[in-house]
Design an enzyme around this catalytic site. Structure first.
Site, mmCIF file in Angstrom:
data_model
loop_
_atom_site.group_PDB
_atom_site.id
_atom_site.type_symbol
_atom_site.label_atom_id
_atom_site.label_comp_id
_atom_site.label_asym_id
_atom_site.label_seq_id
_atom_site.Cartn_x
_atom_site.Cartn_y
_atom_site.Cartn_z
ATOM 1 N N HIS A 18 0.836 -1.199 0.000
ATOM 2 C CA HIS A 18 0.000 0.000 0.000
ATOM 3 C C HIS A 18 0.871 1.249 0.000
ATOM 4 O O HIS A 18 2.096 1.188 -0.028
ATOM 5 C CB HIS A 18 -0.989 -0.033 1.171
ATOM 6 C CG HIS A 18 -0.332 -0.114 2.518
ATOM 7 N ND1 HIS A 18 0.435 0.905 3.041
ATOM 8 C CD2 HIS A 18 -0.307 -1.091 3.450
ATOM 9 C CE1 HIS A 18 0.875 0.567 4.235
ATOM 10 N NE2 HIS A 18 0.451 -0.666 4.512
ATOM 11 N N HIS A 21 3.987 1.636 2.270
ATOM 12 C CA HIS A 21 5.175 0.909 1.812
ATOM 13 C C HIS A 21 5.860 1.687 0.687
ATOM 14 O O HIS A 21 7.080 1.795 0.624
ATOM 15 C CB HIS A 21 4.797 -0.479 1.285
ATOM 16 C CG HIS A 21 4.088 -1.331 2.300
ATOM 17 N ND1 HIS A 21 3.046 -2.141 1.980
ATOM 18 C CD2 HIS A 21 4.277 -1.484 3.631
ATOM 19 C CE1 HIS A 21 2.616 -2.774 3.060
ATOM 20 N NE2 HIS A 21 3.356 -2.378 4.077
ATOM 21 N N CYS A 128 0.699 -8.819 20.380
ATOM 22 C CA CYS A 128 -0.174 -8.293 19.314
ATOM 23 C C CYS A 128 0.283 -8.920 18.007
ATOM 24 O O CYS A 128 1.407 -8.696 17.561
ATOM 25 C CB CYS A 128 -0.091 -6.776 19.213
ATOM 26 S SG CYS A 128 -0.892 -6.171 17.713
ATOM 27 N N CYS A 131 1.325 -6.400 15.178
ATOM 28 C CA CYS A 131 2.703 -5.895 15.279
ATOM 29 C C CYS A 131 3.704 -7.039 15.273
ATOM 30 O O CYS A 131 4.892 -6.800 15.095
ATOM 31 C CB CYS A 131 2.928 -5.139 16.582
ATOM 32 S SG CYS A 131 1.875 -3.728 16.883
ATOM 33 N N CYS A 145 -4.135 -2.669 21.276
ATOM 34 C CA CYS A 145 -2.990 -2.115 20.561
ATOM 35 C C CYS A 145 -3.518 -0.962 19.706
ATOM 36 O O CYS A 145 -4.402 -1.163 18.873
ATOM 37 C CB CYS A 145 -2.365 -3.180 19.650
ATOM 38 S SG CYS A 145 -1.290 -2.454 18.399
ATOM 39 N N HIS A 148 -3.368 -1.463 15.807
ATOM 40 C CA HIS A 148 -4.168 -2.493 15.129
ATOM 41 C C HIS A 148 -5.569 -2.645 15.692
ATOM 42 O O HIS A 148 -6.370 -3.419 15.172
ATOM 43 C CB HIS A 148 -3.422 -3.838 15.136
ATOM 44 C CG HIS A 148 -2.148 -3.776 14.359
ATOM 45 N ND1 HIS A 148 -0.933 -3.515 14.942
ATOM 46 C CD2 HIS A 148 -1.923 -3.863 13.026
ATOM 47 C CE1 HIS A 148 0.000 -3.474 13.999
ATOM 48 N NE2 HIS A 148 -0.571 -3.683 12.841
ATOM 49 N N LYS A 297 -4.967 8.019 10.326
ATOM 50 C CA LYS A 297 -4.091 7.078 9.629
ATOM 51 C C LYS A 297 -4.887 6.417 8.493
ATOM 52 O O LYS A 297 -6.018 6.011 8.694
ATOM 53 C CB LYS A 297 -3.588 6.004 10.608
ATOM 54 C CG LYS A 297 -2.466 5.194 9.986
ATOM 55 C CD LYS A 297 -1.829 4.202 10.922
ATOM 56 C CE LYS A 297 -0.768 3.453 10.142
ATOM 57 N NZ LYS A 297 -0.428 2.155 10.635
ATOM 58 N N LYS A 300 -7.950 0.812 5.242
ATOM 59 C CA LYS A 300 -9.051 0.335 4.408
ATOM 60 C C LYS A 300 -10.359 0.378 5.189
ATOM 61 O O LYS A 300 -11.395 0.731 4.668
ATOM 62 C CB LYS A 300 -8.765 -1.085 3.941
ATOM 63 C CG LYS A 300 -7.751 -1.102 2.830
ATOM 64 C CD LYS A 300 -7.675 -2.484 2.200
ATOM 65 C CE LYS A 300 -6.375 -2.593 1.428
ATOM 66 N NZ LYS A 300 -5.805 -3.922 1.457
HETATM 67 N N1 MSP Z 1 8.014 -6.477 8.608
HETATM 68 C C1 MSP Z 1 8.132 -5.386 9.494
HETATM 69 C C2 MSP Z 1 9.459 -4.691 9.338
HETATM 70 C C3 MSP Z 1 10.663 -5.549 9.517
HETATM 71 S S1 MSP Z 1 12.147 -4.678 9.181
HETATM 72 C C4 MSP Z 1 13.358 -5.654 9.759
HETATM 73 C C5 MSP Z 1 6.984 -4.385 9.245
HETATM 74 N N2 MSP Z 1 6.390 -4.476 8.049
HETATM 75 S S2 MSP Z 1 5.156 -3.564 7.581
HETATM 76 O O1 MSP Z 1 4.868 -4.004 6.240
HETATM 77 O O2 MSP Z 1 4.094 -3.647 8.522
HETATM 78 O O3 MSP Z 1 5.624 -2.094 7.607
HETATM 79 C C6 MSP Z 1 6.742 -1.697 6.915
HETATM 80 C C7 MSP Z 1 6.929 -0.202 6.907
HETATM 81 O O4 MSP Z 1 5.829 0.453 6.289
HETATM 82 C C8 MSP Z 1 7.078 0.388 8.300
HETATM 83 O O5 MSP Z 1 8.205 1.256 8.305
HETATM 84 C C9 MSP Z 1 5.824 1.206 8.470
HETATM 85 O O6 MSP Z 1 6.052 2.355 9.234
HETATM 86 C C10 MSP Z 1 5.520 1.589 7.036
HETATM 87 N N3 MSP Z 1 4.124 1.998 6.899
HETATM 88 C C11 MSP Z 1 3.012 1.223 7.027
HETATM 89 N N4 MSP Z 1 1.904 2.043 6.931
HETATM 90 C C12 MSP Z 1 2.295 3.332 6.782
HETATM 91 C C13 MSP Z 1 1.652 4.531 6.499
HETATM 92 N N5 MSP Z 1 0.331 4.657 6.454
HETATM 93 N N6 MSP Z 1 2.454 5.622 6.251
HETATM 94 C C14 MSP Z 1 3.834 5.526 6.182
HETATM 95 N N7 MSP Z 1 4.449 4.405 6.426
HETATM 96 C C15 MSP Z 1 3.729 3.347 6.968
HETATM 97 O O7 MSP Z 1 6.703 -3.598 10.106
#
Ligand code: MSP
Length: 469
Positions: A18, A21, A128, A131, A145, A148, A297, A300
């Site tokens: 999304h 990422h 959680c 997380c 949490c 989530h 934030k 969906k």
């Molecule tokens: N798998 C773990 C990270 C392991 S690193 C050794 C994880 N994955 S995640 O897919 O949930 O999130 C990855 C990154 O995406 C995190 O840095 C998180 O902050 C970022 N984002 C997820 N949603 C976001 C927004 N809405 N806005 C900006 N970044 C956010 O955590």
């Protein structure tokens, strides 16, 4: 600095990628491109990838009626496809299900077990699954949490633990002295206050009842806790085999980009693993905020999510890259409603940059100006030595504004009729100024940068960012 190694977090593959990422990955790509421009391609390494083990992914795969590997393979394809669409040029895409990664993780765990950093015990805590982390009571809001919105599960089980408590004083020192630099400053403060106000508990690094994970080499009835597995990607992504005496040439990481929700684990468990191995810590851990929509934030369930595919369709690749990074102060929470994105697109891209390009090209039809291929280098020394995405964007856009103003002040279309010498002089400045801007834009908007350069050479008009009504 003579090399630059940058990483993104590896993304969970429980669902398609999304906008959040995309945000981190574009930022990392911009910095990697910036350094390739400054240091040469061979001295830069940009790593991204996917985090594929753990309870969350096991469950989602089960409910989709698929085996976890098959499930993650499908999601990984979506990530790769999106990175292509966004023109992300990573040097490696690591998957934690890669055989070489799994082997290295086992080797590291064995080393940590042999040197006494890991011991067998029991762990009790609130877990959680969103997380994939144990939570403190103080992290919860109304027992849930906050990230989530679920009540964590109380888990009490046999577990292997990594020693954290004994490393706490040394970790504080490393953070205070910036040997392990947490930036922006507010996050350094946040972590230091957390570390100074409570004793870190030794942390569980194994799970007894999760089968989708890497078995512990010294006790295969346990699998590796997904975060301990995941952190090591930053090293295995450089083809590291787990031997702490032979570190890859790109290590330590120069910048690790992360979102604020994963700061605490990155500032505690991750450095602790490295300290136990006697390996250097990353130089900079850069934390950014979240993308919000209408103050909340994006999610969906709330129905306020902007889909990345929707952005790509409306704004194109470079437009999406630019808008995501410039929609707010880079690093802070960014509020991104579609209306505001369209407004910014029209103001900065269709008008600001678009006008400058079309006017300059039109006027330059009348004369011949040679543009050298030498690197003009628009960026100031300050930005080159200490690049900040927000500062670099502001810098380029000020240059665009100034050059547009220069056109208005000098009215070259009139000079063309009245004063040819001055006209050529003004055009020289304009064409070279725009060339410099195109160079400086390259990390943010690689395709646009190329298009402008080519148009300046061939003097053919170019359609960049059509206005959106
Ligand atoms: N798998 C773990 C990270 C392991 S690193 C050794 C994880 N994955 S995640 O897919 O949930 O999130 C990855 C990154 O995406 C995190 O840095 C998180 O902050 C970022 N984002 C997820 N949603 C976001 C927004 N809405 N806005 C900006 N970044 C956010 O955590």
């Amino acid at each position: 600095m003579n090399k630059f190694y940058i990483t993104t977090p590896i993304y969970y593959v429980n669902a398609k990628p999304h906008i959040g990422h995309a945000y981190t990955t574009i930022a990392a790509d911009v910095l990697a491109r910036f350094y390739r421009q400054q240091l040469g391609k061979e001295n830069v390494f940009f790593l991204t990838g996917t985090d594929e083990h753990g309870q969350k992914i096991q469950k989602v795969a089960e409910s989709a009626g698929k085996n976890p590997q098959e499930f993650t393979d499908e999601i990984v394809a979506h990530f790769k496809e999106l990175w292509d669409k966004l023109d992300i040029k990573y040097d490696n895409f690591i998957r934690t299900t890669d055989e070489s990664h799994k082997k290295a993780v086992q080797k590291v765990l064995q080393t940590l077990y042999d040197n006494g950093a890991i011991y067998k015990g029991e762990y009790e805590g609130l877990y959680c699954i969103g997380c994939e982390q144990f939570k403190n009571e103080s992290d919860l809001v109304d027992g849930k949490c906050p990230d989530h919105n679920i009540v964590p599960e109380l888990i009490k089980e046999e577990s292997y633990l990594l020693k954290l408590t004994e490393l706490q004083p040394e970790l504080i020192k490393k953070i205070e002295s910036d040997e392990f630099k947490l930036t922006p400053e507010k996050y350094k403060k946040e972590i230091l206050s957390f570390l100074k106000n409570q004793t870190l508990r030794d942390v569980s690094i194994s799970r007894k009842n999760v089968s989708w994970g890497i078995p512990l080499p010294f006790d295969p009835t346990h699998t590796t806790y997904v975060w301990a597995d995941a952190f090591l990607n930053y090293l295995t992504g450089l083809d590291w085999d787990g031997n702490e005496k032979k570190m890859p040439k790109f290590w330590p990481a120069d910048v690790q980009l992360i979102g604020k929700d994963i700061l605490r684990v990155h500032a505690t468990i991750w450095p602790a693993m490295l300290m136990h191995l006697g390996v250097e810590l990353p130089k900079i851990l850069f934390t950014h905020g979240h993308i919000l929509s209408g103050g909340k934030k994006m999610s969906k369930t709330l129905g306020n999510a902007i889909l990345i595919d929707e952005m790509l369709e409306i704004f194109g690749t470079d437009g999406t890259r630019y808008l995501l990074l410039s929609a707010g102060t880079f690093g802070e929470d960014v509020d991104a409603t579609m209306e505001r994105l369209v407004e910014k697109y029209n103001a900065d891209l269709a008008n600001g940059l678009g006008n400058l390009v079309s006017r300059t090209l039109k006027l330059s039809e009348k004369i011949s100006i040679k543009i050298g291929t030498e690197n003009h280098g628009l960026y100031t020394e300050d930005i080159v030595n200490n690049p900040e995405i927000g500062k670099a964007i502001d810098f380029v856009w000020n240059n665009i504004k100034n050059l547009n103003k220069y056109i208005e002040d000098n009215k070259p279309w009139e000079l063309a009729k009245t004063d040819t010498i001055k006209f050529e002089d003004v055009m020289n400045k304009l064409v070279h100024g725009l060339y410099d801007i195109s160079e400086a834009l390259m990390p943010f908007m690689p395709e646009t940068s190329e298009k402008i350069k080519k148009a300046l050479e061939t003097k053919e008009s170019v359609a960049l960012f059509p206005r959106i009504k």
